[in-house]
Design a protein around this motif. Structure first.
Motif, mmCIF file in Angstrom:
data_model
loop_
_atom_site.group_PDB
_atom_site.id
_atom_site.type_symbol
_atom_site.label_atom_id
_atom_site.label_comp_id
_atom_site.label_asym_id
_atom_site.label_seq_id
_atom_site.Cartn_x
_atom_site.Cartn_y
_atom_site.Cartn_z
ATOM 1 N N ASN A 102 -9.469 0.990 -4.703
ATOM 2 C CA ASN A 102 -8.479 2.033 -4.436
ATOM 3 C C ASN A 102 -7.564 2.276 -5.621
ATOM 4 O O ASN A 102 -7.075 3.386 -5.819
ATOM 5 C CB ASN A 102 -7.635 1.658 -3.213
ATOM 6 C CG ASN A 102 -6.593 2.712 -2.890
ATOM 7 O OD1 ASN A 102 -6.916 3.799 -2.440
ATOM 8 N ND2 ASN A 102 -5.318 2.394 -3.135
ATOM 9 N N TRP A 144 5.660 10.618 0.655
ATOM 10 C CA TRP A 144 4.928 9.391 0.928
ATOM 11 C C TRP A 144 5.704 8.162 0.469
ATOM 12 O O TRP A 144 6.356 8.172 -0.587
ATOM 13 C CB TRP A 144 3.575 9.415 0.243
ATOM 14 C CG TRP A 144 2.618 10.409 0.817
ATOM 15 C CD1 TRP A 144 2.867 11.352 1.767
ATOM 16 C CD2 TRP A 144 1.246 10.559 0.448
ATOM 17 N NE1 TRP A 144 1.744 12.082 2.026
ATOM 18 C CE2 TRP A 144 0.730 11.618 1.232
ATOM 19 C CE3 TRP A 144 0.414 9.916 -0.444
ATOM 20 C CZ2 TRP A 144 -0.595 12.036 1.130
ATOM 21 C CZ3 TRP A 144 -0.903 10.320 -0.553
ATOM 22 C CH2 TRP A 144 -1.402 11.374 0.226
ATOM 23 N N ASP A 177 -2.989 4.504 -7.908
ATOM 24 C CA ASP A 177 -4.200 4.886 -7.179
ATOM 25 C C ASP A 177 -5.151 5.663 -8.071
ATOM 26 O O ASP A 177 -4.740 6.554 -8.830
ATOM 27 C CB ASP A 177 -3.833 5.745 -5.960
ATOM 28 C CG ASP A 177 -3.334 4.919 -4.794
ATOM 29 O OD1 ASP A 177 -2.419 4.105 -5.006
ATOM 30 O OD2 ASP A 177 -3.855 5.088 -3.686
ATOM 31 N N LYS A 214 -8.176 10.588 -0.408
ATOM 32 C CA LYS A 214 -6.846 11.035 0.016
ATOM 33 C C LYS A 214 -6.944 12.380 0.746
ATOM 34 O O LYS A 214 -7.866 13.170 0.505
ATOM 35 C CB LYS A 214 -5.929 11.162 -1.205
ATOM 36 C CG LYS A 214 -5.805 9.871 -2.048
ATOM 37 C CD LYS A 214 -5.268 8.708 -1.234
ATOM 38 C CE LYS A 214 -4.973 7.485 -2.098
ATOM 39 N NZ LYS A 214 -6.165 6.770 -2.558
ATOM 40 N N LEU A 218 -2.583 16.483 -0.542
ATOM 41 C CA LEU A 218 -1.532 15.460 -0.424
ATOM 42 C C LEU A 218 -0.312 15.985 0.345
ATOM 43 O O LEU A 218 0.813 15.984 -0.156
ATOM 44 C CB LEU A 218 -1.096 14.958 -1.812
ATOM 45 C CG LEU A 218 -2.204 14.519 -2.772
ATOM 46 C CD1 LEU A 218 -1.589 13.983 -4.067
ATOM 47 C CD2 LEU A 218 -3.112 13.475 -2.132
ATOM 48 N N ARG A 238 -2.573 8.990 5.660
ATOM 49 C CA ARG A 238 -3.078 8.983 4.283
ATOM 50 C C ARG A 238 -4.418 8.261 4.160
ATOM 51 O O ARG A 238 -5.043 8.290 3.095
ATOM 52 C CB ARG A 238 -2.042 8.307 3.372
ATOM 53 C CG ARG A 238 -0.705 9.044 3.353
ATOM 54 C CD ARG A 238 0.375 8.229 2.675
ATOM 55 N NE ARG A 238 0.644 6.986 3.381
ATOM 56 C CZ ARG A 238 1.530 6.083 2.975
ATOM 57 N NH1 ARG A 238 2.218 6.291 1.872
ATOM 58 N NH2 ARG A 238 1.729 4.970 3.663
#
Length: 522
Positions: A102, A144, A177, A214, A218, A238
């Motif tokens: 990830n 987030w 990420d 993802k 986003l 997410r």
């Protein structure tokens, strides 16, 4: 060779820095794992799973990988890894490693190149960089939050010294990420997979296996909680997006070139149909189902967890997995209430778990009945959760204390160095391997007997589980090979069903099973 060895295997999770120290620096290492192989062979394990040992600055104890194709000097070197694989294989024990797809470490050459490059460059396209919100870009691109606490975005300074873009890190700021829409990312992962599989490694546990893809665009989260716990990832918007399955299918195509290797996913997904997608024939071989870990010591809750896990894999004819502990959760004796009762319940749950069909995962020290250590001094805490939560969450260090091997005082044979990477409680003198091996009533002796029976007895064959009638606080199931497992999660003793008691987690008197106790019957 049995290419499906993993379908009934007992995996032993080795947290390398806490298993055994061979070079007297207070931190466990790969040669320490090799030194413990005789112990693991006598315990009866089929495979070990190593938490990350790849090159890392250790911001998150190895889950921030800077070079995925080399061993961090803290744990040894490639030769030490080769020695471990060879020695394990000589004992019939498989070796699996942790894989972290990830994200990388912020010290990874790719990320360093991204910081030195301009917005929109090929280097930045390997990660998830975005312009900030607001007229001057001074606010994060969305709302987030990090799983570890605090924002999930960090702003960078551009090469010309100006305030710049933001990069995404669902975990620590030192774990940016990766952008899995970029084909370079999978190409590099394939190189890593083949590097280790060609060296004889028998497979991988894939970290955050439901997280690489993802959500498109986003978008803001409907509710951004001030704290996002690891165990809440199952309903986090997410995670668990359809694109992740294309990634796992590509990974499986690599594994198909190594027919005896196993891919095991850390899948924090609880809906049966959603979970089943990860273990379809062209994706993961095994997926961690964490329902049993999260179940209370309650007969109905435990049964529901087992039924959910079995139903999920039955949808695609896959193999169930079972675990009660790992490096991210409170140890079972503490989780089930602590003290004598907590240990009794942990032993009972071990019998329930080992009675079920499929693969089982034990966490190092679980077989010793180790409790969590929740009174660590603040200055000893190392989990990034502690800092990122503003010292409001103590993190996971309490379940990661080094193993006590021998002697009456810390470090209990774990190391020759008096100061271990996390301090060991003096009261663990009663829980050492040495002391428990000499005591036929010890938790270790109990686990050895249980594992030995699971390996040897025909009653543990067959994949079907039938639930038998039982009182509300009692769990009784029949394994199709002939085993009956009874758990008394109530407050009063109960009469046992007919049959010979093969093993019980506590004393069985006059044909009755006490509270907080389980038994196997044939």
């Amino acid at each position: 060779m049995d290419s499906r060895w993993w379908s009934h295997a007992l995996f032993y999770q080795v947290y390398p820095r806490s298993f055994r120290d061979s070079d007297s620096d207070g931190v466990g290492d790969l040669d320490g794992v090799s030194a413990g192989l005789d112990y693991l062979e006598s315990l009866g394990v089929d495979a070990i799973w190593l938490n990350p040992v790849m090159v890392s600055p250790m911001a998150d104890h190895g889950y921030d990988v800077a070079d995925p194709r080399d061993i961090d000097p803290l744990f040894g070197d490639l030769a030490a890894m080769d020695r471990l694989v060879e020695a394990a294989h000589a004992r019939g024990i498989k070796v699996t490693m942790d894989l972290v797809p990830n994200h990388t470490s912020s010290a990874h050459p790719w990320f360093q190149a991204a910081l030195a490059a301009a917005p929109g460059s090929a280097e930045r396209e390997r990660y998830i960089f975005r312009d900030g919100a607001g007229p001057d870009g001074s606010r994060p691109p969305n709302n987030w939050l990090s799983i570890f606490g605090g924002p999930a975005w960090t702003r960078v300074t551009e090469p010309d010294g100006s305030p710049g873009q933001w990069y995404l890190h669902l975990f620590d700021a030192e774990q940016p990420d990766l952008n899995w829409d970029n084909p370079e990312v999978f190409a590099d992962l394939e190189t890593t997979l083949r590097f280790w599989l060609d060296r004889g490694v028998d497979g991988f546990r894939i970290d955050v296996a439901h997280g690489m893809a993802k959500p498109p665009g986003l978008p803001d989260m409907p509710t951004a909680k001030p704290e996002m716990l690891l165990a809440e990832m199952d309903d986090d918007p997410r995670f668990n997006h359809d694109g992740v399955h294309d990634i796992h299918r590509a990974i499986r195509r690599v594994f198909d070139d190594y027919p005896c290797a196993v891919a095991i996913g850390e899948v924090w997904v609880y809906d049966s149909e959603q979970f089943s997608r990860y273990v379809r024939p062209d994706e993961l071989h095994l997926g961690f189902n964490f329902r049993l870990v999260r179940a209370d010591f309650d007969a109905r809750d435990i049964r529901s967890a087992i039924e959910n896990s079995l139903a999920a894999v039955d949808l695609v004819d896959a193999v169930p997995t079972w675990t009660l502990a790992n490096h991210d959760v409170e140890r079972p004796p503490t989780r089930y209430g602590g003290g004598t009762a907590g240990l009794a319940r942990a032993r009972a749950m071990a019998l329930v778990m080992l009675a079920l069909p499929g693969a089982v995962f034990l966490y190092n020290g679980e077989e010793l009945g180790l409790p969590n250590v929740d009174d660590l001094p603040d200055e000893a805490l190392q989990d990034p959760v502690w800092e990122r939560s503003g010292h409001t969450r103590r993190g996971r260090d309490g379940c990661r204390i080094p193993m006590p091997w021998s002697g009456e005082t810390p470090p209990f044979g774990f190391s020759d160095h008096p100061d271990t990477w996390l301090p060991m409680p003096p009261e663990w003198a009663a829980l050492t391997v040495e002391k428990q091996l000499a005591d036929p009533a010890s938790t270790l002796a109990f686990y050895r007997r249980a594992i030995g029976l699971r390996r040897a007895r025909e009653e543990f064959s067959g994949s079907a589980v039938e639930w038998l009638d039982s009182p509300t606080d009692v769990l009784v199931f029949h394994r199709s090979g002939g085993l009956v497992c009874v758990l008394n999660a109530g407050a009063v003793p109960i009469p046992l069903p007919e049959g010979e008691v093969l093993l019980a987690s506590g004393p069985v008197l006059d044909g009755t099973l006490p509270p907080d106790t389980a038994a196997w019957l044939v």
